[in-house]
Scaffold this motif. Structure first.
Motif, PDB file in Angstrom:
ATOM      1  N   GLN A   3       0.829  -1.204   0.000  1.00  0.00           N
ATOM      2  CA  GLN A   3       0.000   0.000   0.000  1.00  0.00           C
ATOM      3  C   GLN A   3       0.865   1.257   0.000  1.00  0.00           C
ATOM      4  N   VAL A   4       2.010   1.198   0.671  1.00  0.00           N
ATOM      5  CA  VAL A   4       2.943   2.333   0.639  1.00  0.00           C
ATOM      6  C   VAL A   4       3.324   2.633  -0.804  1.00  0.00           C
ATOM      7  N   ASP A   5       3.722   1.598  -1.541  1.00  0.00           N
ATOM      8  CA  ASP A   5       4.135   1.787  -2.933  1.00  0.00           C
ATOM      9  C   ASP A   5       2.991   2.353  -3.765  1.00  0.00           C
ATOM     10  N   ARG A   6       1.803   1.806  -3.600  1.00  0.00           N
ATOM     11  CA  ARG A   6       0.652   2.278  -4.382  1.00  0.00           C
ATOM     12  C   ARG A   6       0.353   3.743  -4.064  1.00  0.00           C
ATOM     13  N   ALA A   7       0.395   4.079  -2.798  1.00  0.00           N
ATOM     14  CA  ALA A   7       0.070   5.443  -2.388  1.00  0.00           C
ATOM     15  C   ALA A   7       1.102   6.435  -2.910  1.00  0.00           C
ATOM     16  N   VAL A   8       2.373   6.101  -2.743  1.00  0.00           N
ATOM     17  CA  VAL A   8       3.443   7.014  -3.173  1.00  0.00           C
ATOM     18  C   VAL A   8       3.466   7.146  -4.692  1.00  0.00           C
ATOM     19  N   ASN A   9       3.268   6.049  -5.394  1.00  0.00           N
ATOM     20  CA  ASN A   9       3.233   6.102  -6.854  1.00  0.00           C
ATOM     21  C   ASN A   9       2.062   6.943  -7.351  1.00  0.00           C
ATOM     22  N   ALA A  10       1.006   6.996  -6.558  1.00  0.00           N
ATOM     23  CA  ALA A  10      -0.159   7.813  -6.929  1.00  0.00           C
ATOM     24  C   ALA A  10       0.057   9.286  -6.623  1.00  0.00           C
ATOM     25  N   GLY A  11       1.041   9.599  -5.770  1.00  0.00           N
ATOM     26  CA  GLY A  11       1.328  10.995  -5.469  1.00  0.00           C
ATOM     27  C   GLY A  11       1.303  11.358  -4.001  1.00  0.00           C
ATOM     28  N   ALA A  12       1.110  10.381  -3.116  1.00  0.00           N
ATOM     29  CA  ALA A  12       1.096  10.674  -1.687  1.00  0.00           C
ATOM     30  C   ALA A  12       2.482  11.106  -1.227  1.00  0.00           C
ATOM     31  N   ARG A  13       2.516  12.145  -0.378  1.00  0.00           N
ATOM     32  CA  ARG A  13       3.794  12.679   0.094  1.00  0.00           C
ATOM     33  C   ARG A  13       4.069  12.304   1.551  1.00  0.00           C
ATOM     34  N   PHE A  14       3.105  11.705   2.209  1.00  0.00           N
ATOM     35  CA  PHE A  14       3.342  11.195   3.557  1.00  0.00           C
ATOM     36  C   PHE A  14       2.399  10.013   3.813  1.00  0.00           C
ATOM     37  N   ILE A  15       2.818   9.179   4.764  1.00  0.00           N
ATOM     38  CA  ILE A  15       2.089   7.957   5.085  1.00  0.00           C
ATOM     39  C   ILE A  15       1.668   7.995   6.554  1.00  0.00           C
TER      40      ILE A  15
END
Length: 320
Positions: free
Chosen positions: A75-87
């Motif tokens: 999910q980290v990879d999916r979120a960051v690849n989508a443009g998320a800048r923090f988790i």
């Protein structure tokens, strides 16, 4: 502290949103931006979350977008690849935290007790999410844990509302609060984006707490200043209090002994959190004259003037 977390600290509030319909992503982001909070934590609890983050990141590249309820490295990879800048995650999963840190991604895992905090310290974290905040003991629990863990800072989420947010933000170990009252599920599902915008603006204004503190009048010299202050004292009983540079009449009138900033004088506006106020106003296009900043003995800024005058008056913010 990571620059993204520093930005979150200046924002003060992180809207926590659950997006079910992709068509809601863009108008929701627009409402938050126009309401004064260009930030959102999109929870990974729906099938639309990943694509919603992608839409927001693409349409509003300056918006600080993050992913919440992240439970796995995938999910980290999916979120960051989508443009998320923090988790953000609800609990502390060492595998997820290490993965984020190895990739330089700011992560705030959920912690609710001393054992969690010690794991976070061991992993090298400086900030954690305190979750579920109210259910886990609220501000009293944060204060209790801050005593032995002096370097840890917190972002409480869960049960934070417009009624209790200031009590959390007043505590210096709290960098920001996560909240959903301005973006609750009913408003979002009904497409009430104007109301979301209004509630967001209200949340920002409540947090900053702007209040008129005093009005400054530019006198030509000390004699004139004394005469003006005496007039207010005679009229309204506002007792004079003479200082080095000015004479106060009560608490609301300051008369400068020699002309200072502003054609006519100045207006002092007090704020709950000066640095947050400066950040929010600068994000709206206002500018501050750093040379006018004043600091206390602890090097904390206590006052600063806007570069712009309003109606011939200089305007400065002061820390309450």
């Amino acid at each position: 502290m990571h620059e993204v977390l520093e930005q979150i600290q200046k924002l003060g509030i992180v809207p926590v949103v659950k997006i079910d319909k992709l068509e809601d992503a863009k108008p929701l982001a627009q409402a938050l931006i126009e309401g004064g909070l260009p930030c959102a934590e999109v929870t990974f609890r729906t099938n639309a979350a990943e694509e919603a983050i992608r839409i927001i990141a693409s349409e509003f590249p300056d918006m600080l977008i993050g992913a919440g309820t992240v439970l796995t490295t995938g999910q980290v990879d999916r979120a960051v690849n989508a443009g998320a800048r923090f988790i953000v995650s609800p609990g502390l999963n060492p595998k997820v935290v290490k993965y984020c840190m190895e990739k330089g991604i700011p992560v705030t895992p959920g912690c609710s007790n001393p054992s969690d905090i010690e794991q976070a310290i061991e992993l090298g974290l400086e900030v954690v999410k305190f979750f579920p905040a109210e259910a886990a003991g609220g501000l009293n629990m944060i204060k209790a844990m801050s005593a032995p863990y002096v370097s840890m800072k917190f972002m409480p989420t869960g049960g934070i509302t417009e009624k209790n947010i200031l009590s959390y933000l007043d505590f210096p170990k709290v960098i920001a609060c996560g909240g959903s009252w301005m973006v609750n599920e009913t408003l979002l599902n009904n497409g009430e984006f104007d109301k979301i915008k209004a509630l967001t603006k209200d949340a920002v204004m409540k947090m900053l707490g702007f209040e008129l503190r005093h009005i400054g009048i530019n006198a030509k010299n000390e004699t004139e200043a004394d005469g003006i202050a005496s007039t207010f004292e005679n009229l309204f009983g506002f007792a004079k209090n003479t200082g080095n540079a000015s004479i106060f009449a009560g608490l609301g009138i300051e008369v400068m002994k020699v002309p200072y900033l502003g054609n006519h004088g100045h207006i002092a506006i007090a704020a709950n959190y000066l640095e947050r106020a400066v950040y929010h106003l600068e994000s709206r296009g206002f500018h501050f004259d750093e040379a006018t900043s004043k600091y206390d003995k602890g090097n904390k800024r206590t006052a600063v003037y806007l570069k712009e005058e309003i109606g011939g008056y200089a305007v400065h913010l002061i820390q309450k």
